[in-house]
Write a protein that holds these residues in place. Structure first.
Motif, mmCIF file in Angstrom:
data_model
loop_
_atom_site.group_PDB
_atom_site.id
_atom_site.type_symbol
_atom_site.label_atom_id
_atom_site.label_comp_id
_atom_site.label_asym_id
_atom_site.label_seq_id
_atom_site.Cartn_x
_atom_site.Cartn_y
_atom_site.Cartn_z
ATOM 1 N N LEU A 94 0.860 -1.181 0.000
ATOM 2 C CA LEU A 94 0.000 0.000 0.000
ATOM 3 C C LEU A 94 0.900 1.236 0.000
ATOM 4 O O LEU A 94 1.664 1.464 0.945
ATOM 5 C CB LEU A 94 -0.901 -0.009 1.245
ATOM 6 C CG LEU A 94 -2.009 1.036 1.271
ATOM 7 C CD1 LEU A 94 -3.018 0.793 0.142
ATOM 8 C CD2 LEU A 94 -2.728 1.031 2.618
ATOM 9 N N VAL A 95 0.814 1.996 -1.074
ATOM 10 C CA VAL A 95 1.687 3.153 -1.235
ATOM 11 C C VAL A 95 1.119 4.356 -0.472
ATOM 12 O O VAL A 95 -0.089 4.577 -0.472
ATOM 13 C CB VAL A 95 1.843 3.461 -2.746
ATOM 14 C CG1 VAL A 95 2.458 4.811 -2.974
ATOM 15 C CG2 VAL A 95 2.681 2.389 -3.416
ATOM 16 N N HIS A 96 1.996 5.072 0.184
ATOM 17 C CA HIS A 96 1.628 6.268 0.960
ATOM 18 C C HIS A 96 2.375 7.488 0.393
ATOM 19 O O HIS A 96 3.310 7.342 -0.387
ATOM 20 C CB HIS A 96 2.030 6.086 2.415
ATOM 21 C CG HIS A 96 1.172 5.127 3.187
ATOM 22 N ND1 HIS A 96 1.062 3.792 2.855
ATOM 23 C CD2 HIS A 96 0.394 5.306 4.283
ATOM 24 C CE1 HIS A 96 0.246 3.190 3.719
ATOM 25 N NE2 HIS A 96 -0.178 4.092 4.595
ATOM 26 N N SER A 97 1.999 8.678 0.873
ATOM 27 C CA SER A 97 2.642 9.864 0.305
ATOM 28 C C SER A 97 4.045 10.101 0.846
ATOM 29 O O SER A 97 4.820 10.843 0.240
ATOM 30 C CB SER A 97 1.778 11.109 0.501
ATOM 31 O OG SER A 97 1.572 11.320 1.860
ATOM 32 N N THR A 98 4.394 9.487 1.995
ATOM 33 C CA THR A 98 5.790 9.516 2.472
ATOM 34 C C THR A 98 6.057 8.240 3.264
ATOM 35 O O THR A 98 5.118 7.564 3.703
ATOM 36 C CB THR A 98 6.077 10.714 3.431
ATOM 37 O OG1 THR A 98 5.365 10.494 4.659
ATOM 38 C CG2 THR A 98 5.700 12.049 2.845
ATOM 39 N N GLY A 99 7.334 7.983 3.513
ATOM 40 C CA GLY A 99 7.693 6.892 4.401
ATOM 41 C C GLY A 99 7.236 7.191 5.824
ATOM 42 O O GLY A 99 6.902 6.285 6.589
ATOM 43 N N TYR A 100 7.245 8.435 6.169
ATOM 44 C CA TYR A 100 6.782 8.878 7.496
ATOM 45 C C TYR A 100 5.322 8.458 7.692
ATOM 46 O O TYR A 100 4.955 7.877 8.724
ATOM 47 C CB TYR A 100 6.903 10.400 7.530
ATOM 48 C CG TYR A 100 7.043 11.023 8.886
ATOM 49 C CD1 TYR A 100 8.215 11.671 9.237
ATOM 50 C CD2 TYR A 100 6.004 11.008 9.814
ATOM 51 C CE1 TYR A 100 8.355 12.280 10.482
ATOM 52 C CE2 TYR A 100 6.137 11.603 11.046
ATOM 53 C CZ TYR A 100 7.314 12.239 11.376
ATOM 54 O OH TYR A 100 7.446 12.837 12.601
#
Ligand code: PLP
Length: 372
Positions: A94-100
């Protein structure tokens, strides 16, 4: 106290403690040798990666336009998620807008009030913040302490538990005992969350990271988080896990649900970077060669990934060494208390496959003369 006075007081305190931070813009074409960044494979400027960023922006737009559950899930996300899961060896991604965000999502959505969260003392600020946001009790254990993890798990009163670590730690560059941690987790019914930010692209077979290398990828009780902004040279983050975990995050992870989808350019670039690494595994060997040359030059152990930690006698010496390197055209990182997990001032050097033999030789010469 007025707002202005409060801000001035805060600034004065930071100045007095020698902890003032400021932003320094980098020119697009400066000729410093960069031993401080995280572009481990030199892919952020790779023409194929940049072209893919531009192509994705032209096709899908400059932004995703909405959060993923509204209209912000795009083909470029689906393709990247499938490629990441296959590459690392998990069922889903699941891709997110940052690793954070990926770290915030994984920890907050997988820990409820009846979950003990056991965290290595050296984990990244995003995991520290994730622990703070999560509803469960948090127990911090000494760095790399498997026995302490086991003790915390066996003495817990909570029915569930999450153990949090990085695969390769961001400041010291050392590797976590993943196999031992996974065994302890399995014995105590805990889930292991591994942040591969500094493992992906530089460690394991073809850069697939340490979770893959230790045979843990695909285990239902192991969750991987990662960033697309280091070895993959782009921007964004992801959680890699079973389909059930991903479904749970889509429904429960607030940093995923209430955030605009990853920008198409970043998703396209990260996918192209994956393709480049698959086509050119020599890049992964190159970053290891550069890291080894740097380690041998500065007299530290060869690192597990691309991060080298060089202990310095004190903060003054660390800052002076960093400045001396910069004066010779070499950019290195400098960490001092309180930003170091163990209180020891150090230079942080990072290897990149993008450094030429000539620049590497120059950097090694400078480091030899500058370091005590
Ligand atoms: C270990 C670790 N986890 C997570 C992050 C956050 O990733 P991102 O920069 O994509 O937010 C970083 C770096 O910045 C990191 O070093």
């Amino acid at each position: 106290m007025s707002f202005d006075d409060w801000l001035a007081e805060q600034a004065a305190k930071r100045r007095d403690a020698g902890l003032e931070r400021s932003l320094v813009s980098r020119a697009p074409d400066d000729d410093l040798v960069d031993l401080a960044g995280n572009d481990y494979l030199g892919l952020s400027r790779d023409s194929r990666v940049v072209a893919a960023a531009s192509g994705a922006a032209h096709r899908w737009g400059a932004g995703a336009g909405a959060s993923r559950l509204v209209t912000g899930t795009l083909g470029v996300h689906d393709q990247l998620e499938a490629a990441l899961a296959v590459w690392v060896g998990t069922e889903a991604a699941l891709v997110h807008s940052t690793g954070y965000h990926a770290n915030l999502s994984a920890v907050t959505a997988l820990a409820d009030a009846d979950t003990l969260i056991v965290s290595d003392a050296h984990v990244h600020a995003s995991l520290v913040d994730a622990c703070r946001l999560a509803r469960g009790r948090v127990q911090v254990v000494p760095h790399l302490g498997v026995a302490e993890v086991e003790e915390a798990l066996s003495e817990r009163t909570e029915s569930r538990a999450l153990v949090i670590t990085e695969s390769i730690f961001s400041v010291l560059g050392d590797a976590a005992p993943l196999t031992e941690l996974a065994d302890v987790c399995a014995r105590h019914g805990a889930v292991l969350v591994v942040d591969e930010a500094h493992g992906l692209g530089v460690a394991g077979d073809g850069g697939r990271g340490l979770v893959n290398a230790t045979g843990l990828a695909g285990r239902p009780d192991v969750v991987v988080t990662l960033t697309l902004s280091k070895a993959l040279g782009a921007q964004g983050g992801a959680v890699l896990a079973s389909q059930a975990v991903v479904d749970h995050l889509v429904n429960r992870a607030r940093p995923f649900i209430y955030d605009t989808g990853l920008a198409p350019a970043a998703a396209g670039a990260a996918h192209a970077a994956l393709d480049v690494i698959t086509l050119e595994p020599a890049l992964v060997q190159r970053v290891n060669t550069v890291a080894t040359a740097l380690a041998d030059t500065v007299g530290v152990d060869r690192p597990a990934g691309a991060v080298l930690s060089v202990p310095m006698p004190g903060p003054t010496e660390a800052v002076a060494a960093q400045a001396a390197c910069a004066a010779e055209g070499i950019r290195v990182g400098c960490f001092r208390p309180p930003s170091v997990p163990d209180g020891i001032s150090r230079l942080r050097l990072t290897a990149s496959a993008g450094i030429s033999d000539l620049d590497l030789a120059r950097a090694c010469d400078v480091l030899k003369t500058v370091l005590p």
